[in-house]
Each structure stands twice: as C-alpha cells, then as structure tokens.
Design an enzyme around this catalytic site. Structure first.
Site, PDB file in Angstrom:
ATOM      1  N   GLU A  79       0.830  -1.201   0.000  1.00 10.84           N
ATOM      2  CA  GLU A  79       0.000   0.000   0.000  1.00 10.84           C
ATOM      3  C   GLU A  79       0.866   1.254   0.000  1.00 10.84           C
ATOM      4  O   GLU A  79       1.746   1.404   0.848  1.00 10.84           O
ATOM      5  CB  GLU A  79      -0.887   0.047   1.242  1.00 10.84           C
ATOM      6  CG  GLU A  79      -1.831  -1.129   1.406  1.00 10.84           C
ATOM      7  CD  GLU A  79      -2.548  -1.101   2.745  1.00 10.84           C
ATOM      8  OE1 GLU A  79      -3.594  -1.740   2.855  1.00 10.84           O
ATOM      9  OE2 GLU A  79      -2.047  -0.436   3.688  1.00 10.84           O
ATOM     10  N   CYS A  80       0.619   2.149  -0.923  1.00  9.99           N
ATOM     11  CA  CYS A  80       1.223   3.469  -0.958  1.00  9.99           C
ATOM     12  C   CYS A  80       2.745   3.405  -0.784  1.00  9.99           C
ATOM     13  O   CYS A  80       3.451   3.007  -1.692  1.00  9.99           O
ATOM     14  CB  CYS A  80       0.579   4.375   0.082  1.00  9.99           C
ATOM     15  SG  CYS A  80       0.791   6.141  -0.256  1.00  9.99           S
ATOM     16  N   GLY A  81       3.277   3.771   0.380  1.00 13.71           N
ATOM     17  CA  GLY A  81       4.722   3.726   0.575  1.00 13.71           C
ATOM     18  C   GLY A  81       5.305   2.352   0.348  1.00 13.71           C
ATOM     19  O   GLY A  81       6.434   2.216  -0.149  1.00 13.71           O
TER      20      GLY A  81
END
Length: 430
Positions: free
Chosen positions: A320-322
C-alpha cells in the site's frame, strides 16, 4: 445474538475547521486523565495514521478508526462498546470541521448520541468566539454540544473576553494557553510518535497547562451494540510478514486484528535494518515515509533481493502506498535525490511539491467490495496497467489504480481490511 449495553464516559473532540488543535487537545485530555489513574481509550474519526500514533502514546492503548463509511456504523459501534468494557473514559477525535464531509463527525455524533466538545482556536478573536460557539451548538438539533474549549488563549483578560458572551447553557469547559508547545508536524501531518524522544515531557507540559472548568464532568453514555461475529479462519496457520519501522508505519490496528482473527500469525520485520526476510508465507508492506529513508532502503541490498525472490517465487504480497513505492524501480524525494528501490514494479515514483491525491476510495473485484482511502504527495511514472480503478463515494475525481503481477497486489490505496476480509484473504493466501 442480542444487543449488550455498555455505559462509559464518552466525548467527541471536534472543531469548526482543521488546524484548531483537536489532536493536541485530545492527547492532552487523555494524558491528564491517565495521570489520575483512569483507563483511556481513544478513537479517530475517518482515515488517519499519524494522529493515532500520538493518541496511542497518550492513552497507552491502540487507537482505532470509527467512521460511518469506511468502517461502517455497525463495526464502529462494536469497537466503541467493546472498548467501554475496559475503559473509564472514551475520547473520539473528529475529522476536519464538525459538519464537514459526508459522512461528517456530526453525523457520527448524532447516530451514537455522544456529546461534542468544540475546540476553537481563539488566538485571533474575542467576542466572536461566542458567536462561533453558538453556531456550532445550534446548527443541528440532533448534535449535542457539551461545551467549548478555548485554545491558544493569550491571557486571563483574553479568556474573559472570549467567554463573557457565551450563553449560560453553553459553557467554556476548558482553556489552553497560546504559549503551550504544540506537537511538531511535516507535510503528511504530525511527526510520528516514535520520532519524538521527549513526547512524555511535551504531554506533561500540555496537561499542566490546560485549565479545566470545575464543572467539566464527562457525560456518561449508554452504548448498545451487536456482538462481533467471528471471522472464518481463512488464513489459518499462515505466517504473514509485516513491514514495520520508521519508513513503513502507516497501518490500521484493525487491519492487523483482522489478519489474526482469520488465523494468521504476524511476523514483523524492518526493511531498514533487517538483512533478510523472516520465514513467512506472505508479505504485507504498508505505507509510510520511504522517501525519508532513501539511502538506507537502497543500500540494504540483501533485503531488496529477499523481497524480489519472494515475489519471483510467486508468493503473495499486498503493498500500500509507501510499500508500493518501495517496490518501484526508483524513488525520488522532494529534493530531487533519487535512489534505486526493489525494481519489482516497472514504475518510477517521484515526490511532488504539493499533495497529489486525497480521497476515500472503493474498489470492487469479483463481487468483493473493499474500502479505504488515499493520501500522497508522489506520482508514478511509466506505471503498469491496472486491473481496476477505484471510485470515490463523494464524487472526487481521484480514482486510484490497483496493480497486480504474479501474486503481488499494489496500490496507492490504504485498504481497510475489515470491509472485505475475504478478498484480503484471497490476496494473501499462497
């Protein structure tokens, strides 16, 4: 199963706008009551990772999200009522302004029947403070304002000017002086609690500075809820490696609870400091600040290789994301410094000067609907093809992509696992 009532002191901490000091006040109240030996549980309205870190430190317990859309009314009620079994006091920090958004903090307050303490930044006003407080108290008849808190007050004379015009039935329950040191922040929000070595001292100063009205008595609320039904053991006997360090810390406690409730054993590891992966079947790479740790992540070649080998062995990963940025070929920070990452995703990520996305998100895959949110300052260049694009319930034009290759599922979306445990289990099961 029948409803089971729980009674507990409860209060929602809200404000007329963002930046009024809700998190600081919530943490201060928690620390104040905790120093009295009270058991405190805190919840945060809406998606957020950084505020809960501070609030978790202040209360001494994990902070969970409550929200009428992402979490849902039933599960929100269950979480709060379950906390009431152990807590003396429940504090719920609102999001944005009290009436902002759909659903809003006010919607939650009305449905749960929990009164609101309105935090107002009074640093640049006098009698208008009373007008603003009156408006908050009377805008909706189904929302009860317990009182107001004057934040960033300059003096005793300033306090008198602020409170003299308040109606008798709308008390100023507390004041916080302007000189009080606030909690530091960076572009995504507050600095992570683990980075503040003096957080206890900061909270002591805040708790010493707040002035509570002797009439400030926390309201006792009866909370009815349906008991939580057990999740099926879809992840029984699976070991899931969860990245957890200063670079990867944006994870809902409810997500971890969901995985363990489905039978998984969680094994935490650090892409920053560990040289190899633990013995696991699957990986969960949550979001965080990988861009603040470019050199360390890039130079940890053995960890990068271990993650590539895991994915090339067709083992499951949710990023997720990072966590997704870490899997890209390169990541460039706001200063233009670029570093090689894992290179699993054929994309290059670059931090931008401004916010690039902020929205609630929902994806539907094979009749499973998964909810969450997105909040980031980076963009992907040369990104792979998406299997699906999310939708925003509020008509926002942000539609984040979900990518899949082999057993890797990656997206900018921070997913709330409890909204679709079956789909999450499918993604993480070998």
């Amino acid at each position: 199963m029948s409803k089971q009532p729980q009674t507990c002191a409860a209060l929602i901490i809200a404000a007329p706008a963002s930046g009024q000091g809700k998190t600081t006040i919530t943490a201060t109240l928690a620390w104040h009551y905790r120093r009295q030996g009270k058991q405190i549980r805190i919840f945060k309205v809406g998606p957020d990772f950084l505020d809960p870190m501070i609030l978790s430190f202040a209360s001494g317990h994990p902070v969970y999200q409550v929200d009428l859309w992402m979490v849902g009314e039933t599960h929100s009620r269950q979480l709060i009522a379950n906390a009431a079994k152990q807590a003396d006091i429940i504090l719920i920090e609102g999001v944005m302004g009290l009436f902002d958004g759909s659903p809003s903090t006010a919607d939650l307050a009305a449905i749960l029947g929990i009164p609101v303490l309105a935090v107002i930044d009074a640093s640049a006003m006098a009698q208008t403070f009373a007008a603003l407080a009156f408006g908050l108290a009377n805008f909706r008849q189904d929302v009860t304002l317990a009182g107001v808190l004057a934040n960033r007050v300059g003096s005793a004379r300033h306090t008198e000017m602020l409170t003299s015009a308040l109606p008798e039935d709308l008390p100023c329950l507390a004041t916080m002086p302007r000189q009080t040191e606030s909690l530091p922040s960076r572009y995504l929000g507050l600095v992570q609690a683990d980075e503040l070595t003096d957080l206890s001292e900061r909270l002591d100063k805040l708790a010493d500075s707040i002035q509570l009205n002797p009439e400030f008595v926390l309201p006792q609320i009866k909370l009815d809820y349906e008991p939580v039904e057990a999740l099926p053991p879809l992840l029984k006997d699976l070991r899931i490696g969860v990245a957890k360090d200063a670079a990867f810390a944006f994870v809902y406690q409810a997500n971890l609870d969901c995985l363990t409730a489905m039978g998984a054993e969680l094994v935490f590891f650090s892409p920053l400091t560990d040289s190899k992966l633990p013995e696991v079947d699957s990986l969960y790479l949550p979001g965080g600040y990988p861009e603040l740790h470019l050199e360390t992540l890039s130079q940890n070649m053995s960890m990068r290789q271990a993650i590539c080998e895991h994915i090339n062995a067709n083992k499951p990963v949710v990023a997720e994301c990072g966590g997704m940025l870490y899997l890209c070929r390169t990541l460039t920070d706001k200063h233009g410094q670029q570093a090689e990452m894992c290179g699993v995703l054929a994309a290059d990520a670059k931090l931008q000067a401004r916010l690039t996305a902020l929205a609630l998100q929902q994806v539907t895959i094979d009749n499973h609907t998964l909810r969450g949110h997105t909040y980031h300052h980076s963009l992907l260049e040369n990104q792979p093809d998406a299997i699906v694009y999310a939708e925003c319930p509020n008509g926002n034009n942000v539609c984040e992509a979900v990518f899949q290759q082999q057993r890797l599922t990656a997206s900018y979306i921070h997913f709330y696992f409890q909204s679709s445990p079956g789909l999450i289990a499918r993604w993480l099961t070998p």
